[in-house]
Design a protein around this motif. Sequence first.
Motif, PDB file in Angstrom:
ATOM      1  N   PRO A  85      31.662   1.650  -1.464  1.00  0.00           N
ATOM      2  CA  PRO A  85      31.945   1.815  -2.891  1.00  0.00           C
ATOM      3  C   PRO A  85      30.883   1.139  -3.740  1.00  0.00           C
ATOM      4  N   GLU A  86      30.633   1.681  -4.912  1.00  0.00           N
ATOM      5  CA  GLU A  86      29.625   1.139  -5.814  1.00  0.00           C
ATOM      6  C   GLU A  86      30.322   0.535  -7.023  1.00  0.00           C
ATOM      7  N   PRO A  87      30.524  -0.792  -7.023  1.00  0.00           N
ATOM      8  CA  PRO A  87      31.285  -1.421  -8.104  1.00  0.00           C
ATOM      9  C   PRO A  87      30.579  -1.404  -9.456  1.00  0.00           C
ATOM     10  N   TRP A  88      29.241  -1.359  -9.447  1.00  0.00           N
ATOM     11  CA  TRP A  88      28.485  -1.357 -10.696  1.00  0.00           C
ATOM     12  C   TRP A  88      27.947   0.038 -10.990  1.00  0.00           C
ATOM     13  N   ALA A  89      27.872   0.367 -12.255  1.00  0.00           N
ATOM     14  CA  ALA A  89      27.281   1.635 -12.681  1.00  0.00           C
ATOM     15  C   ALA A  89      26.398   1.378 -13.893  1.00  0.00           C
ATOM     16  N   LEU A  90      25.191   1.931 -13.848  1.00  0.00           N
ATOM     17  CA  LEU A  90      24.247   1.819 -14.952  1.00  0.00           C
ATOM     18  C   LEU A  90      23.902   3.222 -15.419  1.00  0.00           C
ATOM     19  N   LEU A  91      24.055   3.457 -16.706  1.00  0.00           N
ATOM     20  CA  LEU A  91      23.747   4.767 -17.266  1.00  0.00           C
ATOM     21  C   LEU A  91      22.748   4.605 -18.402  1.00  0.00           C
ATOM     22  N   ALA A  92      21.593   5.254 -18.275  1.00  0.00           N
ATOM     23  CA  ALA A  92      20.556   5.214 -19.307  1.00  0.00           C
ATOM     24  C   ALA A  92      20.412   6.602 -19.910  1.00  0.00           C
ATOM     25  N   GLY A  93      20.235   6.666 -21.221  1.00  0.00           N
ATOM     26  CA  GLY A  93      20.097   7.953 -21.882  1.00  0.00           C
ATOM     27  C   GLY A  93      19.081   7.916 -23.005  1.00  0.00           C
ATOM     28  N   GLY A 109      19.770   9.657 -42.721  1.00  0.00           N
ATOM     29  CA  GLY A 109      19.268  10.665 -43.636  1.00  0.00           C
ATOM     30  C   GLY A 109      18.240  11.590 -43.029  1.00  0.00           C
ATOM     31  N   HIS A 110      17.768  11.274 -41.812  1.00  0.00           N
ATOM     32  CA  HIS A 110      16.731  12.052 -41.146  1.00  0.00           C
ATOM     33  C   HIS A 110      17.012  12.068 -39.646  1.00  0.00           C
ATOM     34  N   PRO A 111      16.399  13.000 -38.900  1.00  0.00           N
ATOM     35  CA  PRO A 111      16.552  13.012 -37.440  1.00  0.00           C
ATOM     36  C   PRO A 111      15.999  11.741 -36.812  1.00  0.00           C
ATOM     37  N   VAL A 112      16.587  11.339 -35.681  1.00  0.00           N
ATOM     38  CA  VAL A 112      16.155  10.121 -35.005  1.00  0.00           C
ATOM     39  C   VAL A 112      15.989  10.377 -33.513  1.00  0.00           C
ATOM     40  N   PHE A 113      15.168   9.525 -32.887  1.00  0.00           N
ATOM     41  CA  PHE A 113      15.045   9.481 -31.441  1.00  0.00           C
ATOM     42  C   PHE A 113      15.838   8.276 -30.974  1.00  0.00           C
ATOM     43  N   ALA A 114      16.830   8.494 -30.111  1.00  0.00           N
ATOM     44  CA  ALA A 114      17.759   7.431 -29.741  1.00  0.00           C
ATOM     45  C   ALA A 114      17.666   7.107 -28.254  1.00  0.00           C
ATOM     46  N   GLN A 115      17.880   5.828 -27.917  1.00  0.00           N
ATOM     47  CA  GLN A 115      17.925   5.370 -26.540  1.00  0.00           C
ATOM     48  C   GLN A 115      19.203   4.548 -26.341  1.00  0.00           C
ATOM     49  N   SER A 116      19.742   4.595 -25.144  1.00  0.00           N
ATOM     50  CA  SER A 116      20.960   3.846 -24.863  1.00  0.00           C
ATOM     51  C   SER A 116      20.968   3.370 -23.426  1.00  0.00           C
ATOM     52  N   LEU A 117      21.635   2.256 -23.195  1.00  0.00           N
ATOM     53  CA  LEU A 117      21.766   1.673 -21.872  1.00  0.00           C
ATOM     54  C   LEU A 117      23.176   1.112 -21.750  1.00  0.00           C
ATOM     55  N   ASN A 118      23.885   1.540 -20.693  1.00  0.00           N
ATOM     56  CA  ASN A 118      25.279   1.153 -20.532  1.00  0.00           C
ATOM     57  C   ASN A 118      25.509   0.635 -19.127  1.00  0.00           C
ATOM     58  N   SER A 313      20.238  11.985 -19.296  1.00  0.00           N
ATOM     59  CA  SER A 313      20.775  10.702 -18.857  1.00  0.00           C
ATOM     60  C   SER A 313      20.553  10.513 -17.367  1.00  0.00           C
ATOM     61  N   TYR A 314      20.508   9.247 -16.971  1.00  0.00           N
ATOM     62  CA  TYR A 314      20.284   8.878 -15.567  1.00  0.00           C
ATOM     63  C   TYR A 314      21.357   7.879 -15.168  1.00  0.00           C
ATOM     64  N   ARG A 315      22.008   8.145 -14.044  1.00  0.00           N
ATOM     65  CA  ARG A 315      23.088   7.281 -13.587  1.00  0.00           C
ATOM     66  C   ARG A 315      22.713   6.617 -12.266  1.00  0.00           C
TER      67      ARG A 315
END
Length: 318
Positions: A85-93, A109-118, A313-315
């Motif tokens: 089992p994999e207790p940890w999960a990392l998701l980047a987008g 007010g304008h389009p944006v380039f967004a990054q996220s890390l969970n 996204s990458y998991r």
Amino acid sequence: MKISNDRKRLTIMGRFFIIAVLLIGGSYPVRANVFENIEMSRSFKADSLDDLYEELEEDDEEDVYIPEIAEFEEQLGLPPSAAAPEPWALLAGVGIRTRQTQNGIDISGHPVFAQSLNLSHESGFGASLGASQLLGTAQFQSFSAGLDYTLSLSDWFDVTAGYNYYRYGSDTNNPLAGLSNSVSLGGSMLFGKTIFDLTYEHSFGDDQADYLTATLLSMGKIGSMNITPMLSATYAAYEIETTRVRRLKDLLSGRSRLEKTTIAGINSVIASLGFSYPLTDKFSISATPMMFYTPQEKLSQQDFQFNISAGVSYRLGF
């Protein structure tokens, strides 16, 4: 044994699709972790011993992970019979949004380039980071960081507490820039493949606001394509300086006191339809069109707004 195959629970791919939609299509780091931890905690427990034996019989014990056997197989150089089992999960987008929104309000007010890390753990712990820049420039738009913990009270009900921090590159056209911190408490109920979430959030800083949000989302599938419809409604009460910088005429008149405006009522109603397609077992692409109804004139110039986001996204599990 694959506990996540229980019909009462969403699949693992479904769980990470929900988080990908929320990370790339919205701007709620804590809420993203909420759904992540809800489904992760459920996927690591059986309802009862009867359910456990039932699942063992159904799967013929071929997916049971026994550490001693796995270690022995490893010593013999044999492929493992079951994955640990994999207790940890990392998701980047990463993705592009036509607008940066927060609590249903357009803050870019304008389009944006967004990054996220969970990052999330099966115990219920979650942490997230998010950032965005105005599209086509390197101009910093926003940054957010969140921590939360989800406690599973039953197989169908969870409670979550969280904290978020926000920072903005400029507050001149952002009516919510004075809300730099928030704490939240919510409950989520699972009915089949449908989740109902009710969350109270208190935002504070130079200004303050209280939100009560009800969210309903479900999960569907067409071939390999995952589909998630979502409907969300928020009631809010603001005590806020709607113009973040004082106007020149106020300075010339000697006016130095910053006045607050109280706004209360329906803050937003959001309907979205998320699409996700797995490219590999770790990479997926997604697109989420959203329709916003934001009736507060002092916070939004238009009652109805359309927003679309798309990204990849990458998991990673470990």
